[in-house]
Design an enzyme around this catalytic site. Structure first.
Site, PDB file in Angstrom:
ATOM      1  N   LYS A  98      -0.695   1.879 -34.560  1.00  0.00           N
ATOM      2  CA  LYS A  98       0.079   1.110 -35.547  1.00  0.00           C
ATOM      3  C   LYS A  98      -0.386  -0.345 -35.687  1.00  0.00           C
ATOM      4  O   LYS A  98      -0.213  -0.949 -36.738  1.00  0.00           O
ATOM      5  CB  LYS A  98       1.574   1.142 -35.194  1.00  0.00           C
ATOM      6  N   ASP A 102       9.337   1.886 -40.487  1.00  0.00           N
ATOM      7  CA  ASP A 102      10.119   2.135 -39.261  1.00  0.00           C
ATOM      8  C   ASP A 102      11.377   1.261 -39.216  1.00  0.00           C
ATOM      9  O   ASP A 102      12.458   1.718 -38.869  1.00  0.00           O
ATOM     10  CB  ASP A 102       9.284   1.829 -38.013  1.00  0.00           C
TER      11      ASP A 102
HETATM   12  P1  NAP Z   1       6.445   1.605 -25.852  1.00  0.00           P
HETATM   13  O1  NAP Z   1       5.819   0.634 -26.776  1.00  0.00           O
HETATM   14  O2  NAP Z   1       5.609   2.307 -24.845  1.00  0.00           O
HETATM   15  O3  NAP Z   1       7.643   0.821 -25.086  1.00  0.00           O
HETATM   16  C1  NAP Z   1       8.357   1.469 -24.065  1.00  0.00           C
HETATM   17  C2  NAP Z   1       9.583   0.645 -23.680  1.00  0.00           C
HETATM   18  O4  NAP Z   1      10.324   1.429 -22.727  1.00  0.00           O
HETATM   19  C3  NAP Z   1       9.263  -0.688 -23.015  1.00  0.00           C
HETATM   20  O5  NAP Z   1      10.260  -1.628 -23.317  1.00  0.00           O
HETATM   21  C4  NAP Z   1       9.319  -0.291 -21.531  1.00  0.00           C
HETATM   22  O6  NAP Z   1       9.609  -1.387 -20.671  1.00  0.00           O
HETATM   23  C5  NAP Z   1      10.485   0.652 -21.528  1.00  0.00           C
HETATM   24  N1  NAP Z   1      10.438   1.543 -20.364  1.00  0.00           N
HETATM   25  C6  NAP Z   1       9.550   2.545 -20.122  1.00  0.00           C
HETATM   26  N2  NAP Z   1       9.820   3.124 -18.934  1.00  0.00           N
HETATM   27  C7  NAP Z   1      10.904   2.464 -18.428  1.00  0.00           C
HETATM   28  C8  NAP Z   1      11.642   2.591 -17.217  1.00  0.00           C
HETATM   29  N3  NAP Z   1      11.345   3.532 -16.286  1.00  0.00           N
HETATM   30  N4  NAP Z   1      12.686   1.762 -16.998  1.00  0.00           N
HETATM   31  C9  NAP Z   1      13.015   0.823 -17.921  1.00  0.00           C
HETATM   32  N5  NAP Z   1      12.337   0.650 -19.078  1.00  0.00           N
HETATM   33  C10 NAP Z   1      11.292   1.461 -19.320  1.00  0.00           C
HETATM   34  O7  NAP Z   1       7.194   2.785 -26.651  1.00  0.00           O
HETATM   35  P2  NAP Z   1       7.820   2.711 -28.120  1.00  0.00           P
HETATM   36  O8  NAP Z   1       6.780   3.080 -29.114  1.00  0.00           O
HETATM   37  O9  NAP Z   1       8.538   1.434 -28.261  1.00  0.00           O
HETATM   38  O10 NAP Z   1       8.850   3.951 -28.079  1.00  0.00           O
HETATM   39  C11 NAP Z   1      10.016   3.900 -27.285  1.00  0.00           C
HETATM   40  C12 NAP Z   1      10.911   5.103 -27.601  1.00  0.00           C
HETATM   41  O11 NAP Z   1      11.349   5.031 -28.951  1.00  0.00           O
HETATM   42  C13 NAP Z   1      10.193   6.456 -27.464  1.00  0.00           C
HETATM   43  O12 NAP Z   1      11.103   7.382 -26.893  1.00  0.00           O
HETATM   44  C14 NAP Z   1       9.911   6.858 -28.888  1.00  0.00           C
HETATM   45  O13 NAP Z   1       9.887   8.272 -29.074  1.00  0.00           O
HETATM   46  C15 NAP Z   1      11.119   6.267 -29.604  1.00  0.00           C
HETATM   47  N6  NAP Z   1      10.862   6.006 -31.033  1.00  0.00           N
HETATM   48  C16 NAP Z   1      11.683   6.587 -31.933  1.00  0.00           C
HETATM   49  C17 NAP Z   1      11.493   6.373 -33.259  1.00  0.00           C
HETATM   50  C18 NAP Z   1      12.401   7.040 -34.256  1.00  0.00           C
HETATM   51  O14 NAP Z   1      12.065   7.110 -35.447  1.00  0.00           O
HETATM   52  N7  NAP Z   1      13.567   7.500 -33.829  1.00  0.00           N
HETATM   53  C19 NAP Z   1      10.454   5.544 -33.710  1.00  0.00           C
HETATM   54  C20 NAP Z   1       9.633   4.921 -32.749  1.00  0.00           C
HETATM   55  C21 NAP Z   1       9.848   5.178 -31.402  1.00  0.00           C
HETATM   56  P3  NAP Z   1       8.413  -2.244 -19.970  1.00  0.00           P
HETATM   57  O15 NAP Z   1       8.010  -3.275 -20.987  1.00  0.00           O
HETATM   58  O16 NAP Z   1       9.054  -2.799 -18.780  1.00  0.00           O
HETATM   59  O17 NAP Z   1       7.302  -1.276 -19.662  1.00  0.00           O
END
Ligand code: NAP
Length: 277
Positions: A70, A106
């Site tokens: 992205k 998004d």
């Molecule tokens: P990302 O960029 O990898 O960010 C992950 C986030 O989760 C970071 O803030 C990370 O914290 C936190 N995290 C991961 N493991 C953790 C743990 N064990 N304890 C506490 N915090 C933790 O991922 P993303 O793209 O933002 O996606 C995040 C979620 O949103 C995913 O489940 C994805 O499927 C969902 N999503 C949904 C949509 C939708 O349309 N509904 C769209 C986009 C994403 P740190 O910074 O500390 O690592």
């Protein structure tokens, strides 16, 4: 039935095999009788530039961009919509006569999912997470005039970076109890609770109260533990699949030029696909 004039759309990312987008978009094309078809291409980082040139060369009409491209895709496009530029991420490419323009749908999807249940203007919001999803969601919350936004993240440094870009408050997860006490909306944007770790949640159930609106970006499982416990605490909720649906609806309208996408049909296809997971 595909033919020589079928307009092709696709999602690119890595992985993409389980993407919900083809089912959702194709269901919409079918019900409206549009000569469009939507597929998925697995593209890794090394291939990204050539893949974008391929969009241009083959006249692919619309491309959805997912993890991990992205941000990286932006440098290969001809134009980027002002909002996507501000967020710093593109999830949608529209090809008009070989000119590629990037958008971000998004953030709007996320806001529409919340606004189905509550208004955002004047509200205090706690956002959990500071990753890719949080960028667009945070932007959207400010765009919709949230009174106060607090970003809480496991890695406080990442929360600090995002919060300073946005001019909002931040902290680590230890502050959850005190921050939630003053919040109207909780937006969970981390990957916690996602399959195969369905039993996990960052929010102790006792912090959930009926006047808190709770939304979770995670859509697999359909209902996360956080959402289940929020319902038990009589909170109003928004499920993650609504965000996915609404970002896809905006993409559908951009690709096809149709003013109102067939939302119910797209939703049905999305739910069917999700329930098979
Ligand atoms: P990302 O960029 O990898 O960010 C992950 C986030 O989760 C970071 O803030 C990370 O914290 C936190 N995290 C991961 N493991 C953790 C743990 N064990 N304890 C506490 N915090 C933790 O991922 P993303 O793209 O933002 O996606 C995040 C979620 O949103 C995913 O489940 C994805 O499927 C969902 N999503 C949904 C949509 C939708 O349309 N509904 C769209 C986009 C994403 P740190 O910074 O500390 O690592």
């Amino acid at each position: 039935m595909l033919n020589a004039t079928t307009k092709i759309c696709a999602i690119i990312g890595d992985p993409v095999a389980h993407s919900m987008s083809p089912a959702m978009h194709n269901a919409g094309y079918e019900v409206l009788g549009l000569n469009f078809a939507y597929t998925a291409f697995r593209v890794n980082g090394e291939q990204l530039h050539r893949a974008v040139e391929g969009i241009r060369a083959l006249g692919i009409r619309g491309v959805s961009v997912t993890v991990p491209h992205k941000i990286a895709v932006m440098e290969y496009l001809d134009e980027i919509d002002a909002t996507a530029l501000k967020i710093g991420a593109v999830n949608t490419i529209v090809n008009t006569d070989g000119k590629l323009k990037g958008y971000n749908t998004d953030w709007e999807g996320a806001m529409r999912s919340v606004e189905e249940g509550t208004s955002i203007e004047g509200k205090t919001v706690v956002m959990l997470g500071a990753g890719g999803a949080a960028r667009g969601i945070g932007f959207g919350l400010l765009q919709r005039k949230a009174k106060k936004l607090v970003i809480l993240n496991r890695t406080a440094e990442k929360a600090r970076e995002l919060a300073s870009e946005m001019g909002v408050e931040y902290g680590n997860l230890d502050e959850l109890k005190e921050r939630l006490a003053e919040a109207d909306i909780l937006f969970q944007t981390t990957s916690i609770g996602m399959h195969p770790h369905e039993s996990e949640t960052l929010v102790p159930k006792e912090l959930l109260r009926p006047d808190l609106f709770v939304t979770d970006a995670v859509y697999n499982p359909f209902e996360t533990r956080l959402i289940r416990e929020a319902r038990e605490a009589r909170c109003a909720v928004a499920l993650g699949y609504r965000m996915l649906l609404w970002q896809g609806v905006t993409q559908f309208e951009l690709y096809t030029g149709v003013k109102e996408a067939p939302v119910e049909v797209m939703e049905k296809a999305l739910i069917e696909h999700l329930s098979k997971k």
